[in-house]
Design an enzyme around this catalytic site. Structure first.
Site, PDB file in Angstrom:
ATOM      1  N   HIS A 151      -1.741  -5.425   1.379  1.00 46.54           N
ATOM      2  CA  HIS A 151      -2.983  -6.165   1.113  1.00 46.54           C
ATOM      3  C   HIS A 151      -2.637  -7.583   0.667  1.00 46.54           C
ATOM      4  O   HIS A 151      -1.669  -7.782  -0.065  1.00 46.54           O
ATOM      5  CB  HIS A 151      -3.790  -5.485  -0.003  1.00 46.54           C
ATOM      6  CG  HIS A 151      -4.895  -6.368  -0.519  1.00 46.54           C
ATOM      7  ND1 HIS A 151      -6.118  -6.450   0.120  1.00 46.54           N
ATOM      8  CD2 HIS A 151      -4.929  -7.243  -1.551  1.00 46.54           C
ATOM      9  CE1 HIS A 151      -6.865  -7.342  -0.530  1.00 46.54           C
ATOM     10  NE2 HIS A 151      -6.167  -7.830  -1.546  1.00 46.54           N
ATOM     11  N   LYS A 167       0.832  -1.202   0.000  1.00 46.34           N
ATOM     12  CA  LYS A 167       0.000   0.000   0.000  1.00 46.34           C
ATOM     13  C   LYS A 167       0.874   1.263   0.000  1.00 46.34           C
ATOM     14  O   LYS A 167       2.091   1.174   0.230  1.00 46.34           O
ATOM     15  CB  LYS A 167      -0.924  -0.054   1.226  1.00 46.34           C
ATOM     16  CG  LYS A 167      -1.884  -1.251   1.213  1.00 46.34           C
ATOM     17  CD  LYS A 167      -2.752  -1.279   2.473  1.00 46.34           C
ATOM     18  CE  LYS A 167      -3.761  -2.415   2.426  1.00 46.34           C
ATOM     19  NZ  LYS A 167      -4.652  -2.410   3.623  1.00 46.34           N
ATOM     20  N   TYR A 210     -12.355  -3.026  -3.238  1.00 42.27           N
ATOM     21  CA  TYR A 210     -12.878  -3.139  -1.869  1.00 42.27           C
ATOM     22  C   TYR A 210     -14.407  -3.141  -1.826  1.00 42.27           C
ATOM     23  O   TYR A 210     -14.994  -2.796  -0.803  1.00 42.27           O
ATOM     24  CB  TYR A 210     -12.321  -2.003  -1.007  1.00 42.27           C
ATOM     25  CG  TYR A 210     -10.900  -2.244  -0.532  1.00 42.27           C
ATOM     26  CD1 TYR A 210     -10.557  -3.377   0.210  1.00 42.27           C
ATOM     27  CD2 TYR A 210      -9.890  -1.316  -0.801  1.00 42.27           C
ATOM     28  CE1 TYR A 210      -9.262  -3.588   0.664  1.00 42.27           C
ATOM     29  CE2 TYR A 210      -8.582  -1.520  -0.355  1.00 42.27           C
ATOM     30  CZ  TYR A 210      -8.281  -2.657   0.391  1.00 42.27           C
ATOM     31  OH  TYR A 210      -6.993  -2.861   0.840  1.00 42.27           O
ATOM     32  N   GLU A 229      -9.358 -10.414  -7.830  1.00 44.69           N
ATOM     33  CA  GLU A 229      -8.434  -9.281  -7.694  1.00 44.69           C
ATOM     34  C   GLU A 229      -7.354  -9.309  -8.775  1.00 44.69           C
ATOM     35  O   GLU A 229      -6.996  -8.262  -9.329  1.00 44.69           O
ATOM     36  CB  GLU A 229      -7.813  -9.297  -6.286  1.00 44.69           C
ATOM     37  CG  GLU A 229      -8.845  -8.971  -5.210  1.00 44.69           C
ATOM     38  CD  GLU A 229      -8.392  -9.268  -3.792  1.00 44.69           C
ATOM     39  OE1 GLU A 229      -9.228  -9.111  -2.878  1.00 44.69           O
ATOM     40  OE2 GLU A 229      -7.238  -9.654  -3.576  1.00 44.69           O
ATOM     41  N   ASN A 257      -1.862  -0.134   7.432  1.00 44.48           N
ATOM     42  CA  ASN A 257      -1.306  -1.476   7.671  1.00 44.48           C
ATOM     43  C   ASN A 257      -0.500  -2.032   6.498  1.00 44.48           C
ATOM     44  O   ASN A 257      -0.296  -3.222   6.383  1.00 44.48           O
ATOM     45  CB  ASN A 257      -2.400  -2.444   8.150  1.00 44.48           C
ATOM     46  CG  ASN A 257      -3.499  -2.656   7.123  1.00 44.48           C
ATOM     47  OD1 ASN A 257      -3.459  -2.065   6.046  1.00 44.48           O
ATOM     48  ND2 ASN A 257      -4.453  -3.503   7.440  1.00 44.48           N
TER      49      ASN A 257
HETATM   50  N1  UDP Z   1      -9.542  -1.138   7.607  1.00 43.25           N
HETATM   51  C1  UDP Z   1      -9.650   0.026   8.321  1.00 43.25           C
HETATM   52  N2  UDP Z   1     -10.355   0.008   9.508  1.00 43.25           N
HETATM   53  C2  UDP Z   1     -10.941  -1.128   9.970  1.00 43.25           C
HETATM   54  C3  UDP Z   1     -10.848  -2.304   9.219  1.00 43.25           C
HETATM   55  C4  UDP Z   1     -10.135  -2.277   8.022  1.00 43.25           C
HETATM   56  O1  UDP Z   1      -9.110   1.058   7.942  1.00 43.25           O
HETATM   57  O2  UDP Z   1     -11.560  -1.089  11.046  1.00 43.25           O
HETATM   58  C5  UDP Z   1      -8.790  -1.135   6.341  1.00 43.25           C
HETATM   59  C6  UDP Z   1      -7.410  -1.789   6.489  1.00 43.25           C
HETATM   60  O3  UDP Z   1      -6.492  -1.056   5.662  1.00 43.25           O
HETATM   61  C7  UDP Z   1      -7.658  -3.182   5.913  1.00 43.25           C
HETATM   62  C8  UDP Z   1      -8.641  -2.847   4.788  1.00 43.25           C
HETATM   63  O4  UDP Z   1      -9.492  -1.858   5.353  1.00 43.25           O
HETATM   64  O5  UDP Z   1      -6.455  -3.787   5.458  1.00 43.25           O
HETATM   65  C9  UDP Z   1      -9.473  -3.997   4.292  1.00 43.25           C
HETATM   66  O6  UDP Z   1     -10.151  -4.584   5.370  1.00 43.25           O
HETATM   67  P1  UDP Z   1     -10.237  -6.149   5.505  1.00 43.25           P
HETATM   68  O7  UDP Z   1     -11.202  -6.453   6.609  1.00 43.25           O
HETATM   69  O8  UDP Z   1     -10.476  -6.768   4.185  1.00 43.25           O
HETATM   70  O9  UDP Z   1      -8.767  -6.533   6.066  1.00 43.25           O
HETATM   71  P2  UDP Z   1      -7.543  -7.259   5.333  1.00 43.25           P
HETATM   72  O10 UDP Z   1      -8.116  -8.286   4.407  1.00 43.25           O
HETATM   73  O11 UDP Z   1      -6.752  -6.203   4.600  1.00 43.25           O
HETATM   74  O12 UDP Z   1      -6.730  -7.863   6.454  1.00 43.25           O
HETATM   75 MG    MG Z   2      -9.569  -8.153   2.948  1.00 43.66          MG
END
Ligand code: UDP
Ligand code: MG
Length: 155
Positions: free
Chosen positions: A121, A13, A55, A132, A118
């Site tokens: 991805h 990211k 997303y 994706e 974080n």
């Molecule tokens: N995210 C966020 N706040 C939250 C949960 C998710 O900003 O409370 C963001 C974070 O960058 C995360 C992304 O949204 O990586 C996608 O969420 P997902 O639940 O798919 O998590 P991932 O698959 O990336 O672990």
């Molecule tokens: Mg995810």
């Protein structure tokens, strides 16, 4: 053989790129033994349309707009990695969504602090990986070759 050709979509990211973590992250997938199938170079600033699609499952979540803005705020390094169980193992290598819950030794556990920054991805299932990969890459951008280390990585 097919199982050893499972693919996942991994993206560093904008915060990971800005913080100079590209090499460290790629190194972990390389040294694990996964095969690099595709990488966008130069890194791309993803369009709002692409990120909204990427997303789409999270569109009703309160953080969705901020997430799309963050992901479009700078270049991302989009990649496809291949190998046995690469989707699941890739997620283990990433750590938990919230870096605070991620163990040391994982990418998020080692390199970041907050859920909204974080740095990486990774696809969460084979089905979403396929979706994706086709969203980010054209078929001809995925390269087939036999890794010379293949028989030293797999039994
Ligand atoms: N995210 C966020 N706040 C939250 C949960 C998710 O900003 O409370 C963001 C974070 O960058 C995360 C992304 O949204 O990586 C996608 O969420 P997902 O639940 O798919 O998590 P991932 O698959 O990336 O672990
Ligand atoms: Mg995810």
């Amino acid at each position: 053989m097919a199982a050893k050709q499972e693919r996942t979509f991994i993206a560093i990211k904008p915060d990971g790129v800005q913080r100079g973590l590209v090499g460290d992250i790629i190194k972990r997938f390389e040294q694990k033994g996964f095969r690099l199938v595709a990488m966008k170079f130069p890194p791309v600033i993803a369009s709002e349309d692409l990120l909204k699609q990427h997303y789409i499952d999270l569109k009703d979540r309160p953080f969705y707009n901020g997430l799309v803005k963050y992901m479009g705020s700078g270049p991302v390094v989009a990649m496809v990695w291949e190998g046995l169980n690469v989707v699941k193992t890739g997620r283990v290598m990433l750590g938990e969504t919230n870096p605070a819950d991620s163990k040391p030794g994982t990418i998020r556990g080692d390199f970041c602090i907050e859920v909204g920054r974080n740095i990486i991805h990774g696809s969460d299932s084979v089905e979403s990986a396929n979706k994706e990969i086709s969203l980010w890459f054209k078929p001809e951008e995925l390269v087939s070759y036999q890794s010379c280390a293949f028989s030293w990585i797999y039994e």
